[in-house]
Design a protein around this motif. Structure first.
Motif, PDB file in Angstrom:
ATOM      1  N   PRO A 188       1.737  -0.145  12.834  1.00  0.00           N
ATOM      2  CA  PRO A 188       1.514   0.096  11.399  1.00  0.00           C
ATOM      3  C   PRO A 188       0.276  -0.649  10.915  1.00  0.00           C
ATOM      4  O   PRO A 188      -0.151  -1.641  11.536  1.00  0.00           O
ATOM      5  N   GLN A 189      -0.316  -0.187   9.827  1.00  0.00           N
ATOM      6  CA  GLN A 189      -1.521  -0.815   9.284  1.00  0.00           C
ATOM      7  C   GLN A 189      -1.354  -1.041   7.789  1.00  0.00           C
ATOM      8  O   GLN A 189      -0.917  -0.150   7.056  1.00  0.00           O
TER       9      GLN A 189
ATOM     10  N   SER B 291       6.746   7.613   2.657  1.00  0.00           N
ATOM     11  CA  SER B 291       6.382   7.039   3.949  1.00  0.00           C
ATOM     12  C   SER B 291       7.439   6.038   4.416  1.00  0.00           C
ATOM     13  O   SER B 291       7.825   5.138   3.660  1.00  0.00           O
TER      14      SER B 291
ATOM     15  N   LEU C 107      -2.867   6.395  -0.578  1.00  0.00           N
ATOM     16  CA  LEU C 107      -2.030   5.244  -0.248  1.00  0.00           C
ATOM     17  C   LEU C 107      -1.349   4.671  -1.479  1.00  0.00           C
ATOM     18  O   LEU C 107      -1.955   4.514  -2.547  1.00  0.00           O
TER      19      LEU C 107
ATOM     20  N   ASN D 233      -1.147   2.510   6.175  1.00  0.00           N
ATOM     21  CA  ASN D 233       0.125   3.012   5.670  1.00  0.00           C
ATOM     22  C   ASN D 233       0.394   2.646   4.220  1.00  0.00           C
ATOM     23  O   ASN D 233       1.129   3.341   3.523  1.00  0.00           O
TER      24      ASN D 233
ATOM     25  N   VAL E 130       7.043   3.653   6.468  1.00  0.00           N
ATOM     26  CA  VAL E 130       6.446   2.316   6.506  1.00  0.00           C
ATOM     27  C   VAL E 130       6.443   1.700   5.110  1.00  0.00           C
ATOM     28  O   VAL E 130       6.731   0.513   4.932  1.00  0.00           O
TER      29      VAL E 130
END
Length: 457
Positions: A67-68, A371, A414, A163, A373
């Protein structure tokens, strides 16, 4: 591990005032300091030039399957004026009691020190932490982020791989009750200038022959609100998204009463539009405010003139799903329509941004395609805050604006997790700004657990 207090002391010594060109050296010093910290943490650091103050873009790469997260902050601060109101010099950090006093400690260098120290601790425990991290630290937030839009257009494809965004540039009511911010009001506005005669006139010789621009301005300004407090502009409320019931229920847990809020403001009564309490109005309702008004003689004593010009500075706070450009156009249209004959009207536009809102997981209106994440980030933050601060966070919209958060959403798609680490006691933008050492310590523990929670996925 980085010492968070020492890091903040060193960072806050730089007078990084973005509004004043005289402080270029202080801005450069703060920027270089933040870059140095990130380089020590193993980040590849770039300094991206802009038309004013560069943006720090620092990356910790890794397996593309990890994940980022993007961590946002700003290294610029507000001016310290009035300097004589500070107990100790604004850029000489000093601890008094359980607080560190200096300009920028709460907004936004303290939260960044929390993030730096937490990351230092986590990477010391696990140098191979399976989490990609991008730090995005700008130097123009306190002047409206004028360069950020162009930066986003240029780098959005590079940022889209993340993410979510995490930031702590929002507030909480006190050091024991942390808020996860779920919405920010948008901001737009303009300055309107009215011109009557070609020059200031003697009010005895010419009074009664022409419309005074100050009178015209006052009548125009008064027309922008109805007697019940609603904004009197056709179409202004058409796109307003009303709060969900869970949002009102969450606000009901706020640790201060309406009367305590009234006393804090120093007013005898509230003035809110229908349908909102005062605490609801500052989070859920749009506004139109006059931030400055002037014309004619402003000095001591009397000067009997009819001024040639009068002006008003107007801003509007917007809520989801209002759009800044649409609302600003509606205001300009209303003013032009109401402008009296014989008066020339001119506008200068102000930068702004659309509102932003995110729905946490598990709510009736949570998007079905949210999402995983992002959902995990909310769950990890909730658990970490509950453990480190002793009670669960509140999920509240905030009345203020961070225009770049809406811009990031528009350009990259995002969403943001916003953890409030400053409080009203911190005196943001005022003399004797400070940052709670209790929040500093518990914030480090919270962020460490959050980063581990994100990596665990």
């Amino acid at each position: 591990m980085l010492d968070p207090l020492q890091t903040l002391i060193e960072y806050a010594r730089f007078p990084s005032i973005s509004a004043d060109p005289a402080y270029g050296e202080g801005l450069a010093g703060a920027r270089q300091y933040a870059c140095g910290v990130l380089e020590k943490l193993g980040f590849a650091v770039e300094v991206i030039p802009t038309g004013l103050h560069p943006i720090i873009l620092a990356e910790r790469g890794g397996d593309p399957a990890w994940p980022q997260v993007i961590i946002y902050g700003h290294y610029d601060v507000q001016p310290a004026d009035p300097l004589n109101k500070w107990t100790t010099p604004a850029f000489e950090p000093v601890v008094r009691g359980r607080r560190l006093y200096a300009r920028g400690t709460a907004d936004n260098k303290g939260p960044q020190a929390v993030q730096f120290a937490a990351l230092s601790r986590v990477l010391e425990e696990n140098p191979n932490l399976p989490l990609r991290i991008t730090f995005l630290i700008e130097g123009e937030e306190e002047i409206g982020s004028p360069s950020f839009g162009e930066f986003l257009k240029k780098y959005r494809d590079r940022l889209r791989g993340a993410n979510l965004v995490v930031l702590s540039d929002t507030g909480s009511p006190n050091p024991d009750q942390i808020v996860i911010t779920t919405g920010l009001r948008g901001l737009t506005g303009l300055e309107v200038t009215l011109t009557g005669p070609r020059t200031d006139l003697h009010s005895g010789i010419h009074g009664g022959a022409i419309l005074n621009p100050l009178q015209a301005l006052c009548e125009l300004c008064a027309s922008l609100h109805a007697p019940d407090g609603r904004v009197n502009i056709p179409g202004f409320y058409d796109d307003v998204r009303e709060p969900a019931q869970w949002e009102r229920d969450e606000l009901a847990k706020y640790p201060y009463s309406l009367d305590e809020y009234r006393q804090f403001l120093g007013v005898s009564q509230f003035y809110t539009a229908p349908g909102y309490t005062a605490l609801e109005a500052v989070r859920f309702g749009p506004t139109l405010d006059f931030n400055g008004i002037g014309g004619g003689y402003q000095g001591e004593g009397s000067k009997t003139v009819i001024p040639s010009k009068a002006f008003a500075k107007i801003t509007m706070r917007l809520v989801p799903d209002q759009k800044a450009e649409v609302i600003r156009d509606l205001l300009e249209k209303a003013l032009r329509h109401r402008c009296p004959p014989g008066i020339k009207m001119e506008f200068s536009m102000k930068e702004g941004g659309s509102p932003y809102a995110v729905i946490p997981p598990g709510r009736p209106n949570t998007p079905p395609d949210q999402s995983p994440v992002l959902a995990r980030a909310f769950a990890s933050a909730d658990a970490a805050i509950t453990e480190c601060f002793g009670k669960p966070p509140l999920y509240l919209r905030e009345g203020g604006s961070v225009p770049i958060i809406g811009q990031i959403k528009q350009q990259t798609g995002l969403d943001s997790l916003m953890i409030g680490l400053f409080t009203p006691e911190d005196n943001l933008h005022a003399p004797d700004e400070s940052f709670s050492l209790d929040i500093l310590e518990r914030g480090v523990n919270t962020y460490a657990k959050l980063l581990k929670g994100l990596a665990a996925g």
